[in-house]
Structures are given as C-alpha cells and as structure tokens.
Motif scaffolding. Structure first.
Motif, short mmCIF file in Angstrom:
data_model
loop_
_atom_site.label_atom_id
_atom_site.label_comp_id
_atom_site.label_asym_id
_atom_site.label_seq_id
_atom_site.Cartn_x
_atom_site.Cartn_y
_atom_site.Cartn_z
N LYS A 1 24.98 29.36 -47.68
CA LYS A 1 25.80 30.46 -47.19
C LYS A 1 26.41 30.14 -45.83
O LYS A 1 27.59 30.41 -45.59
CB LYS A 1 24.97 31.74 -47.12
N LYS A 2 25.61 29.55 -44.93
CA LYS A 2 26.12 29.20 -43.60
C LYS A 2 27.19 28.12 -43.70
O LYS A 2 28.21 28.20 -43.03
CB LYS A 2 24.98 28.73 -42.70
N THR A 3 26.95 27.13 -44.55
CA THR A 3 27.93 26.06 -44.72
C THR A 3 29.23 26.60 -45.30
O THR A 3 30.32 26.26 -44.84
CB THR A 3 27.37 24.96 -45.64
N ASN B 1 20.15 30.10 -47.60
CA ASN B 1 20.81 30.37 -46.32
C ASN B 1 21.67 29.19 -45.88
O ASN B 1 22.76 29.38 -45.33
CB ASN B 1 19.77 30.69 -45.24
N ALA B 2 21.21 27.99 -46.11
CA ALA B 2 21.97 26.80 -45.71
C ALA B 2 23.33 26.78 -46.41
O ALA B 2 24.35 26.50 -45.79
CB ALA B 2 21.18 25.54 -46.02
N GLU C 1 30.39 29.65 -45.06
CA GLU C 1 31.05 30.47 -44.05
C GLU C 1 31.76 29.59 -43.01
O GLU C 1 32.90 29.83 -42.65
CB GLU C 1 30.00 31.34 -43.36
N THR C 2 31.08 28.54 -42.57
CA THR C 2 31.67 27.63 -41.57
C THR C 2 32.90 26.94 -42.13
O THR C 2 33.93 26.85 -41.45
CB THR C 2 30.62 26.58 -41.14
#
Length: 191
Positions: free
Chosen positions: A94-96, A91-92, A98-99
């Motif tokens: 994927k979030k990074t 998840n980390a 996306e950001t």
C-alpha cells in the motif's frame, strides 16, 4: 499418541547420553531389547496406517475437486489470485503504491509544464514563414531558437543536479519540481 510424544520433548526427560565403547545391545537385557523391538514394530505399523489414511484422504480430495470441476490450472489460478490479494493487503504494498502514484502525478504535472513551455515557444516561432524562408542551420542560429535551447538546457541541468545530488535539506521530489519550475519561469521572464 500426542501425550507420548509430548513426554519425549519434556525438558525433564532430556538428558545427556554418554558414548561408551560398549554397544547398546550389550548394556540391555534380552527382555529390554524385546520390548524395544515390539515398540518399534508398533510405531512402524502406526506410520504405515497413517500413510494409508493420508493417501485415502488425498484421493477423496482429488475426487471432490474433480466433481467441482477444479483442475490443476484452476487450482493454480486460485492460488495465484489469493497470493496477489494477500500481497495487495500488506502495508508495504500500500505504501509503495501510494508513493508511486504520487510520483506519477508529480511527473505528469512536470511534463505538462515542460510540454506547455515547448508548445508556447514553438507557437512564438512563426512556423509558416520560417518553413518558406529559413533553412535549418539558419534557424538554429536565430535568437528565438538559441533562447529556447538555453531554457531546455537549463531545465535539464537543474533537474539532473537536483535528482542526482539532492539539496542538503533533503528536498522532496515536489520541492525539486517547484524549484525547477521557478527557475524556468525566472529565465523565461528575463526575455
């Protein structure tokens, strides 16, 4: 063998051992000492047997890998590929990703706006006539160049102030870009 080791870890079998100046051999009978020596020999033989079995299995693995054509480099490549895939599924990550993607899109849009403003301003300058009749120091003092220079300075100042010291409302990157674009349009509209 597992049941024997489980019994050793059983809380009922754990107890404190007092330290006496008397050696453990003095406290045990000859029969107890002989029994412990036999158990020690048995355990050492089991460990040696397990080491031999493990060595044989490792050789068998190496032989299978050789037959499959998997060498140390291929194995390393597979490990790295698997590690990379595992990391990408977190998840980390994927979030990074996306950001950073959103930030890149917004930065591209902002640079596009600045680029079009610069192109428009350069288009406003009659470049051909300037090249023939005006030298660089004279051009720098022209009203068109001064206006362009002020806009660039204002835009840079606004971006720096908003990025270095964000607004008390905690504005997002998008809000900073929008406010800078609005300030740029307002200063452009006054000309």
């Amino acid at each position: 063998m597992e049941k024997a080791s489980e019994g050793l870890l059983d809380p009922d079998n754990l107890h404190e051992v007092s330290v006496d100046p008397v050696s453990p051999q003095d406290a045990m009978t000859e029969a107890e000492q002989e029994e412990l020596r036999e158990e020690l020999n048995k355990l050492e033989e089991e460990v040696a047997t397990l080491r031999q079995v493990l060595g044989a299995k490792e050789l068998h693995i190496a032989e299978i890998k050789r037959k499959l054509g998997v060498g140390p480099i291929g194995e390393l490549r597979q490990n790295l590929t698997k590690g990379w895939q595992d990391m990408q599924s977190t998840n980390a990550y994927k979030k990074t990703q996306e950001t950073l993607s959103q930030a890149g899109q917004k930065t591209t849009a902002a640079l596009g706006t600045v680029s079009s403003a610069i192109s428009r301003k350069l288009g406003d300058m009659n470049y051909a006539s300037m090249r023939q009749s005006i030298s660089m120091p004279v051009m720098r003092n022209s009203p068109t160049f001064k206006s362009f220079e002020e806009r660039v300075e204002n835009t840079v100042y606004n971006l720096k102030s908003k990025v270095v010291a964000p607004s008390p409302t905690g504005g997002t990157f998008e809000e900073v870009l929008n406010s800078t674009a609005n300030a740029s349009r307002e200063s452009g509209g006054g000309n």
